[in-house]
Structure formats: C-alpha cells, structure tokens
Design a protein around this motif. Structure first.
Motif, PDB file in Angstrom:
ATOM      1  N   ARG A 183      -4.405   4.243  -5.816  1.00 16.19           N
ATOM      2  CA  ARG A 183      -4.759   4.088  -4.391  1.00 16.19           C
ATOM      3  C   ARG A 183      -5.697   2.900  -4.205  1.00 16.19           C
ATOM      4  O   ARG A 183      -5.599   2.144  -3.257  1.00 16.19           O
ATOM      5  CB  ARG A 183      -5.410   5.371  -3.848  1.00 16.19           C
TER       6      ARG A 183
ATOM      7  N   ILE B 229       0.884   4.260  -2.723  1.00 15.94           N
ATOM      8  CA  ILE B 229       0.656   5.674  -2.373  1.00 15.94           C
ATOM      9  C   ILE B 229       1.812   6.516  -2.923  1.00 15.94           C
ATOM     10  O   ILE B 229       1.614   7.613  -3.444  1.00 15.94           O
ATOM     11  CB  ILE B 229       0.453   5.829  -0.846  1.00 15.94           C
TER      12      ILE B 229
ATOM     13  N   GLN C 230       0.839  -1.209   0.000  1.00 17.74           N
ATOM     14  CA  GLN C 230       0.000   0.000   0.000  1.00 17.74           C
ATOM     15  C   GLN C 230       0.875   1.261   0.000  1.00 17.74           C
ATOM     16  O   GLN C 230       0.587   2.219  -0.720  1.00 17.74           O
ATOM     17  CB  GLN C 230      -0.931  -0.021   1.206  1.00 17.74           C
TER      18      GLN C 230
ATOM     19  N   ALA D 115       1.114   7.054  -6.424  1.00 19.22           N
ATOM     20  CA  ALA D 115       0.002   8.002  -6.597  1.00 19.22           C
ATOM     21  C   ALA D 115       0.502   9.437  -6.464  1.00 19.22           C
ATOM     22  O   ALA D 115       0.006  10.346  -7.113  1.00 19.22           O
ATOM     23  CB  ALA D 115      -1.091   7.721  -5.572  1.00 19.22           C
TER      24      ALA D 115
END
Ligand SMILES: Cc1cc2nc3c(=O)[nH]c(=O)nc-3n(C[C@H](O)[C@H](O)[C@H](O)COP(=O)(O)OP(=O)(O)OC[C@H]3O[C@@H](n4cnc5c(N)ncnc54)[C@H](O)[C@@H]3O)c2cc1C
Length: 322
Positions: A296, A9, A5, A12
């Motif tokens: 995300r 991020i 994750q 992103a």
C-alpha cells in the motif's frame, strides 16, 4: 484512484500473492524500508537505531480480527513490545487499532484489552520519556466507541492519546470536547477511510481546510492550558509549513508539538524537519504480515516502484534508512 495505486491495492488484497511475497527473501529486504521487523524485538532494535534522530510509535500489523485467539495473539505482541520498550530508554509509545484488540469481536473484550495495555504502559518506568497508548481512529462505525474508550482509559489513569480525522464533520466538536477533557495527546490526521459525504468532507480543499483549522485549535492557548500535546501526522509539505507558521504565531516552541510520519515515507522531508530541530516520530509497524502494508505504501507513490525492482534484482542499496 490512479491505475498504479489500484494495482498495488489489488496486490495487497490477494491472499496468494501475500503468501508468496512474505515467504520471499528478496521481498523481505523491501519490507525493511517500511516495516520495523517480524517481531517486537526487531522493532525495538530498529527504534533504538533510529533514536538519534526520531522517536517511534510501534504498531503491530494485525487489523480487524474477530477470533478471540487471534485477538489474544495481537495483544501478546503489543504486550511484548511494551515490556521491551520499558526495559530500554526509548519512549513506550504504542499505536493501537481498537479492532485489532477486540472491538471486532465485542466492545467488552476490546475495552478489557485496551485497559490491560494501558495499565502495562503506565507501569513502565517513566525516566523522562513519553509513555502513551495512542488509539488509532478507524472507520466511522467505531469513532464514538474509540472516543469513549479514551475517556475510560484516562479515567483509569492510563496515559492515552487519540487520533482525530480532520475529514469528519464531527471532528471540530470532538476536538473541543477532548481539549476540555484535557486529553494528554491528540494526533491529527486527514483520515484514511472512504467515508460517505453524510459524515465527511471528501475534496482535498475541504479536508486541508479542516486539517488546518484543527491544527489551530490544537496549538491554541486553551489547548496548552489543558496540557494537550499536539501531534500532526501528515506527509503533506503544505500542511507542515502552515502548522509551523501557526505554532510560531501562537508562541509555541519546537518542543511543544511533534510531527509524525510513516516510517520510510518522504524521507527527505523527514530529514529536513529533523535537521531544522522539529520533533519527528516514525510510525513503525512490525509483524510477519507485512506485505499488504508495504505494498500500500508503494502504491502511494509510483516512484517507489524502483524499490520493488531493486528487491527483485537483489539490490539492497536502498534498504537501510539512515
Ligand atoms: C503516523 C500516522 C498515523 C495515522 N493514523 C491514522 C488513523 O489512525 N486513522 C486514519 O484514518 N488515518 C491515519 N493516518 C493516515 C492519514 O489519515 C492519511 O490518510 C495519510 O497520512 C495521507 O495523508 P497526508 O496527510 O500524508 O497527505 P497526502 O496529501 O495524502 O500526501 C501528502 C504528500 O505525501 C506523499 N506521500 C504520501 N504517501 C507517500 C508514500 N508512501 N511515499 C512517498 N510519498 C508519499 C503524497 O504523494 C503527497 O505528495 C495516519 C497517518 C500517519 C502518518
């Protein structure tokens, strides 16, 4: 936070990767899994394709903008979406971040634009469908402003819903106030921002407890008497089945509330709820700035890595949703 994750991020947030990906034809195929299209016409078309099973709330991908020109552009996209939905037979249901329409510049500009959008939604033909300006709830610094904005829009007679974050300590009281004030629709979410312990519960157990306690309030006889329409925006099975049980205990029919999920997320669960007769709304983002949002979503579930690999291989077999 899990390594996968955090990596997503990072992707992103990177401006250079965002530019690269948004210009890549294969990656655009990937975006279709989570995003309704580059513009309002594509998003309305996608809403129409989905409409046999789910309703939608359209959201323009443009957050936290400060320059008046960028704010006006965000508003113009929302105006186009409202007008196009108005000409269709779909719900005129728009999700709005206050900071995307002016609050990141000044409260006066944010309120003026929100009233403009609310007025336009109210002016669309009713024809038995839901018309709603749904205010998203952002970080703690804008919570009170967003509640005040909802009250102002309701006072002006515009159909306005509001999102309440179960993780905030203040939310139980806010919910009571909104019910007394007969808010037309309240969307309950767990809460997505990294808030301090001074304002928010931070453990999963506490947040889930608060979410279910908020759900009980939304499904109460008092909420029904005040005409409040409850919306439960979660992908969490445990919360969903508990809400269904609560609704049954309170003699609420399936038409008296709805679930809302992000388009493309937990599709088997979405399909199951639809098959069992529950109302489901898809939060359907649109706009050209789709990479940060898409990546995300991919970060929230490592199993979604296969969509990236498929996109890179040019295999679109997983792209269409239904
Ligand atoms: C329609 C909608 C509107 C929202 N609006 C707001 C808002 O205005 N303000 C705000 O603060 N927050 C908002 N949120 C976000 C919300 O607060 C939560 O952060 C988010 O929904 C995750 O919590 P959850 O309830 O889905 O439960 P979680 O416990 O986070 O997730 C439940 C399950 O779903 C799975 N899951 C989650 N995402 C994915 C994915 N991408 N792919 C596959 N599985 C996944 C998880 O792995 C887990 O098993 C909104 C959410 C939705 C669905």
């Amino acid at each position: 936070m899990k390594l996968w994750q955090s990596a997503m991020i990072g992707l992103a947030r990177s401006k250079s990767i965002t530019g690269l990906m948004q210009g890549n034809r294969l990656m655009r195929g990937l975006a279709k899994r989570f995003v309704g299209g580059d513009n309002s016409s594509a998003a309305v078309r996608r809403s129409s394709e989905l409409s046999a099973q789910a309703t939608t709330s359209l959201y323009y991908l443009g957050e936290y903008v400060e320059s008046p020109a960028a704010i006006e552009e965000n508003v113009a996209h929302l105006v186009a979406a409202i007008e196009q939905l108005g000409q269709s037979n779909l719900d005129v249901h728009i999700s709005i971040d206050p900071t995307q329409i002016g609050y990141a510049h000044s409260d006066a500009l944010g309120e003026a634009n929100a009233l403009r959008l609310g007025k336009l939604i109210a002016a669309q033909p009713a024809s038995g469908r839901r018309r709603l300006a749904m205010l998203d709830m952002e970080d703690f610094s804008v919570v009170q402003k967003t509640l005040d904005l909802r009250a102002r829009m309701a006072q002006a007679g515009y159909p306005t819903g509001i999102t309440i974050q179960a993780y905030l300590h203040r939310s139980a009281e806010d919910l009571r106030g909104l019910i007394k004030d007969a808010a037309v629709a309240i969307r309950l979410v767990k809460g997505a921002f990294a808030e301090s312990r001074d304002h928010a519960w931070t453990s999963r157990t506490d947040i889930n407890r608060e979410f279910l306690s908020g759900a009980a309030v939304l499904l109460s006889a008092e909420a029904k008497t005040h005409g409040v329409y409850p919306i439960f925006a979660t992908h969490d099975d445990e919360m969903i089945w508990a809400i269904i049980e609560l609704a049954q205990q309170n003699q609420r029919t399936q038409e008296e509330y709805e679930f809302e999920m992000l388009f493309g997320v937990r599709e088997p669960l979405q399909h199951r709820l639809i098959a069992e007769g529950y109302r489901l709304r898809d939060y359907l983002p649109f706009g050209t700035d789709w990479w940060p949002y898409t990546v995300r979503r991919i970060g929230e579930n490592p199993a979604n890595a296969r969509f990236v690999l498929n996109a890179l291989r040019g295999n679109r077999s997983h792209t269409p949703r239904k």
